[in-house]
Design a protein around this motif. Sequence first.
Motif, PDB file in Angstrom:
ATOM      1  N   LEU A   1      52.600   7.774  -6.855  1.00 18.30           N
ATOM      2  CA  LEU A   1      53.649   8.585  -7.476  1.00 18.30           C
ATOM      3  C   LEU A   1      53.159  10.018  -7.650  1.00 18.30           C
ATOM      4  CD1 LEU A   1      55.109   6.209 -10.227  1.00 18.30           C
ATOM      5  CD2 LEU A   1      56.126   6.841  -8.045  1.00 18.30           C
TER       6      LEU A   1
ATOM      7  N   ASP B   1      50.730   4.637  -9.922  1.00 18.77           N
ATOM      8  CA  ASP B   1      50.533   6.007 -10.420  1.00 18.77           C
ATOM      9  C   ASP B   1      49.907   6.913  -9.373  1.00 18.77           C
ATOM     10  OD1 ASP B   1      49.765   5.068 -13.871  1.00 18.77           O
ATOM     11  OD2 ASP B   1      51.641   5.642 -12.909  1.00 18.77           O
TER      12      ASP B   1
ATOM     13  N   ILE C   1      53.704  13.885 -19.518  1.00 16.70           N
ATOM     14  CA  ILE C   1      54.825  13.136 -20.102  1.00 16.70           C
ATOM     15  C   ILE C   1      54.601  12.959 -21.600  1.00 16.70           C
ATOM     16  CG2 ILE C   1      56.003  10.895 -20.115  1.00 16.70           C
ATOM     17  CD1 ILE C   1      55.331  10.702 -17.111  1.00 16.70           C
TER      18      ILE C   1
ATOM     19  N   ILE D   1      60.550   8.286  -7.475  1.00 12.00           N
ATOM     20  CA  ILE D   1      60.913   6.872  -7.622  1.00 12.00           C
ATOM     21  C   ILE D   1      62.274   6.614  -7.001  1.00 12.00           C
ATOM     22  CG2 ILE D   1      61.482   5.084  -9.316  1.00 12.00           C
ATOM     23  CD1 ILE D   1      59.253   6.184 -11.071  1.00 12.00           C
TER      24      ILE D   1
ATOM     25  N   PHE E   1      57.224   1.325 -15.906  1.00  8.46           N
ATOM     26  CA  PHE E   1      55.965   2.043 -16.013  1.00  8.46           C
ATOM     27  C   PHE E   1      55.867   3.185 -15.005  1.00  8.46           C
ATOM     28  CE2 PHE E   1      54.830  -0.681 -19.238  1.00  8.46           C
ATOM     29  CZ  PHE E   1      54.946  -2.011 -18.870  1.00  8.46           C
ATOM     30  N   GLY E   2      56.722   3.159 -14.013  1.00  8.21           N
ATOM     31  CA  GLY E   2      56.760   4.286 -13.083  1.00  8.21           C
ATOM     32  C   GLY E   2      57.420   5.482 -13.747  1.00  8.21           C
ATOM     33  N   ARG E   3      58.561   5.228 -14.346  1.00  7.97           N
ATOM     34  CA  ARG E   3      59.275   6.335 -14.990  1.00  7.97           C
ATOM     35  C   ARG E   3      58.720   6.652 -16.373  1.00  7.97           C
ATOM     36  NH1 ARG E   3      64.259   7.057 -12.157  1.00  7.97           N
ATOM     37  NH2 ARG E   3      64.642   5.290 -10.779  1.00  7.97           N
TER      38      ARG E   3
ATOM     39  N   ARG F   1      58.487  12.875 -10.987  1.00 11.91           N
ATOM     40  CA  ARG F   1      58.268  11.430 -10.963  1.00 11.91           C
ATOM     41  C   ARG F   1      59.571  10.651 -10.713  1.00 11.91           C
ATOM     42  NH1 ARG F   1      53.209   9.216 -13.065  1.00 11.91           N
ATOM     43  NH2 ARG F   1      53.539   7.042 -13.541  1.00 11.91           N
ATOM     44  N   ASP F   2      60.595  11.013 -11.464  1.00 12.48           N
ATOM     45  CA  ASP F   2      61.880  10.325 -11.305  1.00 12.48           C
ATOM     46  C   ASP F   2      62.430  10.500  -9.895  1.00 12.48           C
ATOM     47  OD1 ASP F   2      63.926  10.133 -14.313  1.00 12.48           O
ATOM     48  OD2 ASP F   2      62.057   9.173 -13.730  1.00 12.48           O
TER      49      ASP F   2
ATOM     50  N   ASP G   1      57.881  -1.690 -12.083  1.00 14.54           N
ATOM     51  CA  ASP G   1      57.862  -0.428 -11.337  1.00 14.54           C
ATOM     52  C   ASP G   1      58.727   0.623 -12.018  1.00 14.54           C
ATOM     53  OD1 ASP G   1      57.767  -1.964  -8.021  1.00 14.54           O
ATOM     54  OD2 ASP G   1      56.177  -1.464  -9.446  1.00 14.54           O
ATOM     55  N   GLN G   2      59.940   0.209 -12.415  1.00 12.74           N
ATOM     56  CA  GLN G   2      60.842   1.187 -13.025  1.00 12.74           C
ATOM     57  C   GLN G   2      60.334   1.604 -14.397  1.00 12.74           C
ATOM     58  OE1 GLN G   2      63.405   2.582 -11.477  1.00 12.74           O
ATOM     59  NE2 GLN G   2      63.011   1.339  -9.663  1.00 12.74           N
TER      60      GLN G   2
ATOM     61  N   GLY H   1      51.767   0.546 -19.891  1.00 14.39           N
ATOM     62  CA  GLY H   1      52.435   0.750 -21.177  1.00 14.39           C
ATOM     63  C   GLY H   1      51.730   1.715 -22.104  1.00 14.39           C
TER      64      GLY H   1
ATOM     65  N   TYR I   1      54.877   2.625  -5.970  1.00 17.83           N
ATOM     66  CA  TYR I   1      55.184   2.880  -7.377  1.00 17.83           C
ATOM     67  C   TYR I   1      53.929   2.988  -8.242  1.00 17.83           C
ATOM     68  CZ  TYR I   1      59.916   1.534  -6.042  1.00 17.83           C
ATOM     69  OH  TYR I   1      61.146   1.461  -5.432  1.00 17.83           O
TER      70      TYR I   1
END
Lengths: 539, 361
Positions: B178, B175, B100, B349, A213-215, B345-346, A210-211, B75, B173
């Motif tokens: 988010l 996409d 991003i 989260i 791929f979320g961020r 986004r940050d 979560d951290q 990824g 969390y």
Amino acid sequence: MRSDSISARSASIAPRLRIAALLLLCSLPLAALVIVGVPRIFDELIVHLAATVLPAQLLYSLATAAGAVLVGAALAAGGVLCGLFEFPGRRLLQRASLAPLLLPSWFLSIVVQNTLGATGPVALALVLGIGAAPLFQLLATAALRTVPSQYVEVLEQGGRARPWPAVRHLAPFAVPALAAAAVLALLLAWADEASARTFAVPTLTVGLHDQWFGRQDDAAGAPVAIVLLVIAIVPALGLWAVLTRGGFRDSVRLQRRGMHRLPLRGPAAAVPWLLGTPQLVAGVIFPAAVIGFWSVERIDRVRLATVGADLVHTLTLAVGGTLLAAALAMAVLRHEVAATAPRLVGATARVVLATFAVPPVVLALAFLWLLPEGGGAAWTRAINETPAPLIAAAGLRYCAVFLIAGQAALLRVARPHADVARVTGRTDLRSFLRLFRPFVAAPLAAAACFVFLEALKDLSLSLVLQPFGFTTLSTRLFQLAQTQRIPEGAPWVLCQALVGLYPLALLARMADPAHDTGARDASWGKGGGKGQGDGAVDR
Amino acid sequence: MTPTKTHRARRAAGSRGAAALAPVLAVAALAAACERGPATLRVITDRTESNVAPIFAAYAKATGVRIEPVYLEKGLISRLESRPTEADIVITRDADLLEIARTKGLLQPLASKRIEAVVPAEFRDPAGTYFSDSYRARVIFYSRDRVRPDELATYEDLGAERWKGRVCIRSGYHDYNLNFFGQYLVKNGPERTRELLERLKANLAAAPAGNDRDQAKAIFENRCDLAVMNSYYMGIMLSSPDQRPWGLATRVFFPDQQGCGAFILRSGLALTKATRDVEAARSFLEYVVQENAQDYMSKLTYAYPVRGRGPLPEITRSLGEGQPGVSDGSFKICKVPLDAVAAQRDAVIRMLDEIRFDQRP
């Protein structure tokens, strides 16, 4: 004289350089993780995570990993008893209990969740335990090969051939192996993400994803990965310490190749079946029935063609990863027995085990960091366009399995063999095999079968590192699962299971205590010194 | 050294040399096998294969240029950072990932007058490095039998007391969420966003789990009455024999039609910084915004094309039927700048972490 001394010095430096290079190679992913993550450990982010989600995630991770170990050990009871007793249907029960190795845990999770609606940490522990049970069975059964036949005969003649008294007397022989299996099961459960997410259990690995791929920030996930690694590294290195210590050596006495099983008669013969049935039902019959049912309508020419193409890629990964893992492990083991640079060898072994403790997705990301294209350099592009990084990641991940199997096998090495290795200082493969093949062949072959089965099912590494046009059986299955077309994935999972049948059969055969693997009878010589037993040699 | 020993030594050296060369030759052979032909474009995407592969095939058939994709569930940005020359085109299910990527210097300007002419500004990045070819609304699916549409109005209704224990959603969390929460944050500020998240969490029937369609399944199985999902899943579910019952058990509600409008998720397409054949890659991007390609995409995915009001599938046009302000596939959209969402986004989260959104209610 001078040229002799120079060549002697060169001869002693070359192996050290080789092992140092191996250490460096194996350390790179961990080093990358540490370099990226450690600075962020002191960041406000980790403080924020520690104050919010990390404690609960840690609790869930510990609980489900421990639960998976307990469930795995319990479900393996029937299979382990197959190593101790002879009863009707023993061979069938023993081999069928290993069948969960054919199925990816995450797919079994999806099947369970979709058909039974189960969620939560209990369901997760159960599914991970089903996958872990074969580990307990394999290692315990292999350990029971060390039980002296005379001992078993005494038990039989003393009227202690009933299940519980026999288990009570014979269990100590299997305890170290069960501990090793528990550590491996713990590490595999610790690294799981897909199953945890299916059952909506917020573990540390789920939080890591979560951290990260979320961020969309490599550095954001790295501190969590380090926390995961630090906790997992303790059992991993503890296992290595146990395997290399004299205390463990003392518990290993190889007296005979095949173990004389105690016969179970009458109602007692049903006990292993009663204990083994839950594993058979949950891990074999239920998923086989569901997958078989789904497969009936969904096998057609078009799908088979796609399955075939994906199978080729999967086999490339599985075979390549297995061979590389074996090669790395052999490189470490042969330097160990030759006692060249023991500290470097020990460090390399520990690094390999620590790498196994890292969640596969972290390893995959580390490989991305390690193989950047750096402005389009031709050699990096050449490598990255092939499955080489993926195979390398798989080889490094599973090297630990070979290492553990090889190290456990080398405990049985007789003093004369070890002395020859140390005196000659030869670390080449041919010398190693000439001296130690009878001891390591079977365990390494078993490790190869296990690693092949795991690499066949790999998902996390493939999802990140797969090159273009390299869909594997698992990634295709995952795509279908993501789009809720799980039944359509039946041909793929069926193919995976069918391909895994042969190595599973080999594994079952090698793990059978009655199977003659050609290992020589050996023991430590008579005399004093730590690690030496009573020296009874079976001639 | 005796001749025999010399021979053995030479053989040993030869073996060692061969063993050392073998991996190098293997890599070279594999690389040669992977070498792409002259008319090939490489696409890196996190979209599902079933949604994009037909468009790739259609383009290949029309132009003779083969598209070679790699589907990365996770990824994508990390991979693009590590291997910027690997792909020519990047396609994402949410354009904020491309924002991003842009800030990390991984994209190059589109420089396409055609795209600028046909794609509305709200679907293009102000810096001209990426655009959307389609969008879908983040809406509320509700039980056809247990909920009346007049009981719903805004996204805030998800936190209303009457729905306690009756709301389903996938992981916060993911996409999609988010992006959704990020847009809400841009429009409504941090306090209201936190309030929405807390109330939503309090109303959840179970810990967030599964994907969007799992939420519709939960409504079908009477485990909840409302779910937050993407609009196009209705068409996808109704088209699948296994999932059709889930679609038939639910209806779509477009929130906030009297206010800002419904939030939309925009897909993203861009050229990577090191595209080898810029013209060919740009040609593909221009292809996807052609009318026939847009029609094909909307029929395939049930998403809304960015280009005007072409014919939509019947299912898409019927969404929100009977809801005031919604008709024939047309609904009010709450427009949030593409670049503004990624920047939140940050913050989103962090909020999710602080209220432990994904943990059991």
